[in-house]
Design a protein around this motif. Structure first.
Motif, PDB file in Angstrom:
ATOM      1  N   UNK A 248       0.852  -1.185   0.000  1.00  0.00           N
ATOM      2  CA  UNK A 248       0.000   0.000   0.000  1.00  0.00           C
ATOM      3  C   UNK A 248       0.888   1.235   0.000  1.00  0.00           C
ATOM      4  N   UNK A 249       0.302   2.391  -0.184  1.00  0.00           N
ATOM      5  CA  UNK A 249       1.075   3.631  -0.181  1.00  0.00           C
ATOM      6  C   UNK A 249       1.503   4.008  -1.578  1.00  0.00           C
ATOM      7  N   UNK A 250       2.502   4.905  -1.636  1.00  0.00           N
ATOM      8  CA  UNK A 250       2.940   5.411  -2.934  1.00  0.00           C
ATOM      9  C   UNK A 250       3.510   4.283  -3.782  1.00  0.00           C
ATOM     10  N   UNK A 251       3.166   4.238  -5.036  1.00  0.00           N
ATOM     11  CA  UNK A 251       3.652   3.205  -5.942  1.00  0.00           C
ATOM     12  C   UNK A 251       3.216   1.825  -5.502  1.00  0.00           C
ATOM     13  N   UNK A 252       1.997   1.726  -5.005  1.00  0.00           N
ATOM     14  CA  UNK A 252       1.541   0.464  -4.430  1.00  0.00           C
ATOM     15  C   UNK A 252       1.379  -0.608  -5.508  1.00  0.00           C
ATOM     16  N   UNK A 253       1.492  -1.858  -5.062  1.00  0.00           N
ATOM     17  CA  UNK A 253       1.325  -3.002  -5.959  1.00  0.00           C
ATOM     18  C   UNK A 253       0.032  -3.703  -5.535  1.00  0.00           C
ATOM     19  N   UNK A 254      -0.891  -3.934  -6.459  1.00  0.00           N
ATOM     20  CA  UNK A 254      -2.202  -4.474  -6.056  1.00  0.00           C
ATOM     21  C   UNK A 254      -2.193  -5.952  -5.695  1.00  0.00           C
ATOM     22  N   UNK A 255      -1.231  -6.720  -6.206  1.00  0.00           N
ATOM     23  CA  UNK A 255      -1.227  -8.168  -5.960  1.00  0.00           C
ATOM     24  C   UNK A 255       0.175  -8.662  -5.596  1.00  0.00           C
ATOM     25  N   UNK A 256       0.200  -9.826  -4.975  1.00  0.00           N
ATOM     26  CA  UNK A 256       1.470 -10.531  -4.793  1.00  0.00           C
ATOM     27  C   UNK A 256       1.568 -11.571  -5.899  1.00  0.00           C
ATOM     28  N   UNK A 257       2.759 -11.738  -6.456  1.00  0.00           N
ATOM     29  CA  UNK A 257       2.949 -12.729  -7.509  1.00  0.00           C
ATOM     30  C   UNK A 257       4.149 -13.606  -7.145  1.00  0.00           C
ATOM     31  N   UNK A 258       3.932 -14.909  -7.119  1.00  0.00           N
ATOM     32  CA  UNK A 258       4.999 -15.854  -6.805  1.00  0.00           C
ATOM     33  C   UNK A 258       5.108 -16.867  -7.939  1.00  0.00           C
ATOM     34  N   UNK A 259       6.341 -17.155  -8.342  1.00  0.00           N
ATOM     35  CA  UNK A 259       6.578 -18.161  -9.374  1.00  0.00           C
ATOM     36  C   UNK A 259       6.932 -19.479  -8.707  1.00  0.00           C
ATOM     37  N   UNK A 260       6.372 -20.546  -9.241  1.00  0.00           N
ATOM     38  CA  UNK A 260       6.614 -21.867  -8.673  1.00  0.00           C
ATOM     39  C   UNK A 260       7.106 -22.799  -9.770  1.00  0.00           C
ATOM     40  N   UNK A 261       8.147 -23.567  -9.480  1.00  0.00           N
ATOM     41  CA  UNK A 261       8.623 -24.573 -10.422  1.00  0.00           C
ATOM     42  C   UNK A 261       8.912 -25.860  -9.678  1.00  0.00           C
ATOM     43  N   UNK A 262       8.420 -26.978 -10.194  1.00  0.00           N
ATOM     44  CA  UNK A 262       8.619 -28.242  -9.492  1.00  0.00           C
ATOM     45  C   UNK A 262       9.133 -29.323 -10.419  1.00  0.00           C
ATOM     46  N   UNK A 263       9.905 -30.238  -9.844  1.00  0.00           N
ATOM     47  CA  UNK A 263      10.395 -31.394 -10.589  1.00  0.00           C
ATOM     48  C   UNK A 263      10.222 -32.604  -9.676  1.00  0.00           C
ATOM     49  N   UNK A 264       9.485 -33.614 -10.163  1.00  0.00           N
ATOM     50  CA  UNK A 264       9.228 -34.760  -9.296  1.00  0.00           C
ATOM     51  C   UNK A 264       9.594 -36.050 -10.012  1.00  0.00           C
ATOM     52  N   UNK A 265       9.877 -37.055  -9.221  1.00  0.00           N
ATOM     53  CA  UNK A 265      10.169 -38.379  -9.768  1.00  0.00           C
ATOM     54  C   UNK A 265       9.307 -39.411  -9.050  1.00  0.00           C
ATOM     55  N   UNK A 266       8.443 -40.095  -9.821  1.00  0.00           N
ATOM     56  CA  UNK A 266       7.593 -41.144  -9.246  1.00  0.00           C
ATOM     57  C   UNK A 266       8.303 -42.472  -9.421  1.00  0.00           C
ATOM     58  N   UNK A 267       8.703 -43.082  -8.323  1.00  0.00           N
ATOM     59  CA  UNK A 267       9.579 -44.255  -8.420  1.00  0.00           C
ATOM     60  C   UNK A 267       8.847 -45.585  -8.274  1.00  0.00           C
ATOM     61  N   UNK A 268       7.518 -45.559  -8.232  1.00  0.00           N
ATOM     62  CA  UNK A 268       6.769 -46.795  -7.986  1.00  0.00           C
ATOM     63  C   UNK A 268       6.929 -47.793  -9.136  1.00  0.00           C
ATOM     64  N   UNK A 269       6.771 -47.305 -10.373  1.00  0.00           N
ATOM     65  CA  UNK A 269       6.879 -48.175 -11.538  1.00  0.00           C
ATOM     66  C   UNK A 269       8.356 -48.387 -11.900  1.00  0.00           C
TER      67      UNK A 269
END
Lengths: 189, 297
Positions: free
Chosen positions: B125-146
């Motif tokens: 809020x205040x001068x030069x306020x930003x209306x939203x928060x933005x977060x980048x997400x990156x994921x890498x997974x390995x399914x080892x069952x098979x």
């Protein structure tokens, strides 16, 4: 008779105008935007410290009026989780963003002479939206055209309706000690 | 005369108090330019299953234990799902106040997951306020069952842009556009790439309790032979007590990582395929400056 009354009225008006004028005098304003306010809560289990380096103070040396203001969000805690809880749960910074003091220095020192003076300031102290009339003792130091104000005082959580839940009750002191250190320089509008 | 004098004194004192307010007003005028961040959009790094815009603060570690039980409609013999439990263990750490990484392990499909999250913008809020928060997400997974799969085929990538806004003290809403790339989808014929749009939010009931909800709309034909899946929908309650956050919820998803709850949710709310579950998050501070203050908090 009429003349006498008129004379008295005008006389009163003059004296009042003079005293009003004194109050209004803007000369000798000193202020800072970078005052340091620290507080600490000490319990056997845990010590919590926070610091606000953006406290604002303004002093009118002719009327002895003093105002202090700080954003609660500017308090920095070493533990960021505590900082979040301080703002979200205890102080409720969204609802009550600032703490203020607005009052007068009781026994005004001579601001033109260098030296250190013990003073008290009486006025309205507001934290968490609750205002208390308080007299706070401190020191005023005049040196090289700067006025330094410092004060150590206590704030009881219950005085300002700051609630601590049972689970963290033993970890947060019921009386918080506050240290303020402001260096005021001549203020231009 | 007396009354006249009183009036004057009153006027005078009024001016005096006005001058005092003026002094405070003078200070707030100076302050109006300050930008203030909007914090605590969510109580935790997750809304229910999906990630929230929150990241762990620098040198803070979050140890998470998450459980999803079986389906509520599985009957009394299965104790309404409580006999079966799926879990995920996770260690998540803030490298800076805006950048965090995480490692986890889920029992479902024996998945190892890893992710990184970066807070690009912080609502303010205040001068030069930003209306939203933005977060980048990156994921890498390995399914080892098979075990027959080559390593490459065990991998899934996920990417999300999390956009959230805190509307006042109680309400926070989030949009989560999601991209999933499965090198080898579980069901043959299912597309490798899946796009989804997540909607999430919380409403604070009190200082420490909030109601949370989440829905992931997937861009595909649902409940077909090649994709026998449904959209994930979850509701829950966050309870915060100092360093713990307890999240209790009901969801039609069994998995707790993106590829599973967005891509492979087989239950529907209509039929009662609802899983009770919880996340327990415990935060530890490893900040040297806060030595002695915080570890027990």
């Amino acid at each position: 008779m009429k003349l006498r009354i008129l004379g008295m009225v005008s006389g009163t008006m003059v004296t009042i105008a003079l005293s009003c004028g004194q109050v209004k005098a803007q000369g000798g304003m000193f202020a800072t935007n970078a005052g340091v306010t620290r507080f600490s809560s000490e319990t056997p289990l845990e010590n919590i410290n926070a610091e606000n380096k953006k406290s604002q103070a303004i002093l009118n040396t002719s009327s002895n009026e003093l105002a202090i203001r700080m954003n609660m969000r500017d308090f920095v805690f070493p533990n960021k989780l505590m900082q979040e809880h301080f703002n979200e749960n205890y102080i409720e910074s969204e609802k009550y963003p600032v703490a203020t003091f607005s009052g007068k220095v009781d026994k005004a020192p001579d601001y033109t002479k260098d030296g250190t003076y013990d003073v008290t300031a009486t006025g309205k102290f507001t934290v968490h939206g609750v205002t208390k009339e308080r007299s706070i003792a401190g020191k005023v130091k005049v040196e090289g055209g700067k006025i330094s104000i410092s004060s150590d005082f206590d704030v009881a959580l219950t005085d300002h309706k700051i609630e601590v839940p049972q689970v963290v009750f033993v970890k947060i002191a019921q009386v918080i000690s506050v240290k303020a250190q402001y260096v005021l320089t001549p203020y231009k509008k | 005369m007396k009354s006249l004098r009183l009036i004057f004194i009153f006027i005078c004192s009024a001016t005096a108090s006005f001058a005092q307010d003026d002094l405070l007003g003078e200070l707030s005028k100076q302050d109006s330019a300050t930008r203030m961040p909007v914090t605590a959009t969510f109580k935790s790094t997750r809304i229910v299953n999906g990630h929230s815009v929150e990241t762990m603060k620098k040198n803070h570690m979050d140890f998470r234990i998450s459980h999803r039980f079986g389906r509520l409609n599985s009957g009394a013999y299965q104790f309404f799902g409580l006999d079966q439990a799926t879990m995920r263990l996770g260690f998540e750490y803030g490298l800076t106040d805006r950048f965090m990484i995480g490692l986890g392990r889920s029992t479902s499909q024996k998945v190892y997951d890893s992710f990184a999250k970066f807070k690009l913008l912080q609502q303010s809020t205040g001068a030069g306020s930003i209306p939203v928060s933005v977060t980048l997400f990156g994921g890498l997974t390995a399914a080892t069952l098979n075990k027959e799969l080559v390593f490459q085929d065990k991998i899934t990538y996920s990417a999300q842009v999390l956009i959230a806004r805190k509307f006042g003290e109680r309400l926070s809403l989030q949009l989560s556009p999601t991209y999933l790339h499965r090198n080898h989808p579980v069901v043959t014929g299912d597309e490798k790439v899946l796009l989804a749009l997540g909607f999430g939010g919380r409403y604070k009931l009190s200082k420490r309790v909030s109601l949370n909800g989440e829905y992931f709309w997937t861009a595909r034909e649902k409940n077909t032979i090649t994709a026998p899946y449904h959209d994930s929908m979850s509701f829950g309650v966050d309870i915060e007590t100092g360093g713990h956050v307890f999240q209790l919820h009901f969801t039609n998803s069994l998995g707790m990582i993106e590829q599973q709850f967005i891509g492979e949710t087989t239950g529907t709310w209509g039929k009662g395929d609802i899983h009770y579950g919880f996340n327990i998050s415990r935060t530890f501070s490893f900040d040297k400056k806060s030595k002695g203050s915080g570890k027990t908090y």
